[in-house]
Design an enzyme around this catalytic site. Sequence first.
Site, PDB file in Angstrom:
ATOM      1  N   LYS A 116       0.675  -1.197   0.141  1.00 39.86           N
ATOM      2  CA  LYS A 116      -0.297  -0.158  -0.274  1.00 39.86           C
ATOM      3  C   LYS A 116       0.963   1.568   0.290  1.00 39.86           C
ATOM      4  O   LYS A 116       1.939   1.040   0.577  1.00 39.86           O
ATOM      5  CB  LYS A 116      -0.750  -0.052   1.111  1.00 39.86           C
ATOM      6  N   ASP A 156      -7.005   4.317  -4.771  1.00 43.84           N
ATOM      7  CA  ASP A 156      -7.285   3.830  -3.116  1.00 43.84           C
ATOM      8  C   ASP A 156      -8.230   5.311  -2.895  1.00 43.84           C
ATOM      9  O   ASP A 156      -8.106   6.241  -3.965  1.00 43.84           O
ATOM     10  CB  ASP A 156      -6.733   3.800  -2.021  1.00 43.84           C
TER      11      ASP A 156
HETATM   12  N1  GLU Z   1      -7.149   0.187  -2.945  1.00 38.90           N
HETATM   13  C1  GLU Z   1      -7.671  -1.010  -3.708  1.00 38.90           C
HETATM   14  C2  GLU Z   1      -7.564  -1.621  -2.246  1.00 38.90           C
HETATM   15  O1  GLU Z   1      -7.442  -1.118  -1.163  1.00 38.90           O
HETATM   16  C3  GLU Z   1      -7.584  -2.011  -5.185  1.00 38.90           C
HETATM   17  C4  GLU Z   1      -5.904  -2.055  -5.087  1.00 38.90           C
HETATM   18  C5  GLU Z   1      -5.292  -2.434  -6.472  1.00 38.90           C
HETATM   19  O2  GLU Z   1      -6.734  -2.740  -7.433  1.00 38.90           O
HETATM   20  O3  GLU Z   1      -4.717  -3.191  -6.441  1.00 38.90           O
HETATM   21  O4  GLU Z   1      -8.033  -2.995  -2.553  1.00 38.90           O
END
Ligand code: GLU
Length: 426
Positions: A116, A156
């Site tokens: 993240k 996100d």
């Molecule tokens: N931010 C989204 C999540 O928390 C998507 C993450 C992604 O597609 O890599 O799952």
Amino acid sequence: MVLADLTREALKPETNPYHMALAQFYAVADRLRLDPGTQAILAHPKRELIVHFPVRMDDGSVRVFTGYRIQHNLARGPAKGGIRYHPEVTLDEVRALAMWMTWKCAIVNIPYGGAKGGVACDPKELSLAELERLTRRFTTEISIIIGPEKDIPAPDVNTDARVMGWIMDTYSMQVGYSVPGVVTGKPLATGGTAGRAEATGRGCMLMAREATRRLGLPLAGATVAVQGFGNVGSIAAHLLAEQGCKVVAVSDSEGGVYRREGLDIPALLRHRARHRTVAAFLQGQPISNRELLELPVDILVPAALGGQITGENAHRIRAKIIVEGANGPTTPDADRILNAREVFIVPDVLANAGGVLVSYFEWVQDLQSFFWEEAEINERLERQLTRSFNDVMETARRDGVDTRTAALMVGVRRVVDAMEARGLYP
Ligand code: GLU
């Protein structure tokens, strides 16, 4: 900070998201009888990059922002996870979110580890040009650890396809050729995929549908409240309304709106496009974010930020089903209260996994330079997410555990299997 000091007794899961993720993990580690070494490895993020970087503002001044990219575990493949822009982004929040991505990717069985990223900033205060310069500089700062085979960011909170387009372009400029696979959730024109923008909300709709089936409750006519009207909440509300649900309340950071007879979601989407918020929508009465959570509805979809359902308000929640569109909306104290009251929770690592699942499809298409039809993507999403739901329910039944514990058991087990198959280096 010495992370090894994070013994179970020292955790403050109600106030610190990383402690919350650790408390959830330790509970599952005990059930899976993981040895202390494996537990210690998984309690720590593998890599943490903190960057303080300057951005030239429109008035000519220079401001320094702080950003993070954290890779929790790479046992199953390259790291995957979004980047958020929010004033309250902290190191411990990003650590928690990275750990949840590891479990999430394993639960839906895609070959990724978890990561993240985040920048502490308030995008509402930035002009478009400032947002672009911030994104390009942050991308450059983290380019030492991202890449299509290493770590693949995605949208996100407060980031979208446009931001992903800038990330793709910045990375590509640095290496000298186009690398669409470095990021997912991109615009279609640069190697994005059909269905990605709707994927997380669509996944929430599918999980709400599966949950109602389990409880023998008809989806058509079910009442729904959705907290958060961003990419996840607005699409979930729209798709649930399409399924015949009565969406009685929605909200965003400015406030919410409630109408007992059900809201006209297409009209609400038009209102939001004009006024940038759902608050003050005239066909309904104002409601606060807190009040929304406590409405007597069949399905509650918390799709805003983490830490919304806590030991303080959980006993006032009246929903039968909670579909966690957000990451980490429910604290461990709240979990205990809700489980005792037999509220059916579709946990975040399953409920919002549609996003990363379609991110995976996007990445596969980018690597092959061969693109699929939207119908095929939605079909695969539905198949794979439903299968994961069934895996989790089967574990919950077999081990007599709640759905969050079951989901994490499935995810952690798959990660540990990969770690054991690879062995400890050197
Ligand atoms: N931010 C989204 C999540 O928390 C998507 C993450 C992604 O597609 O890599 O799952």
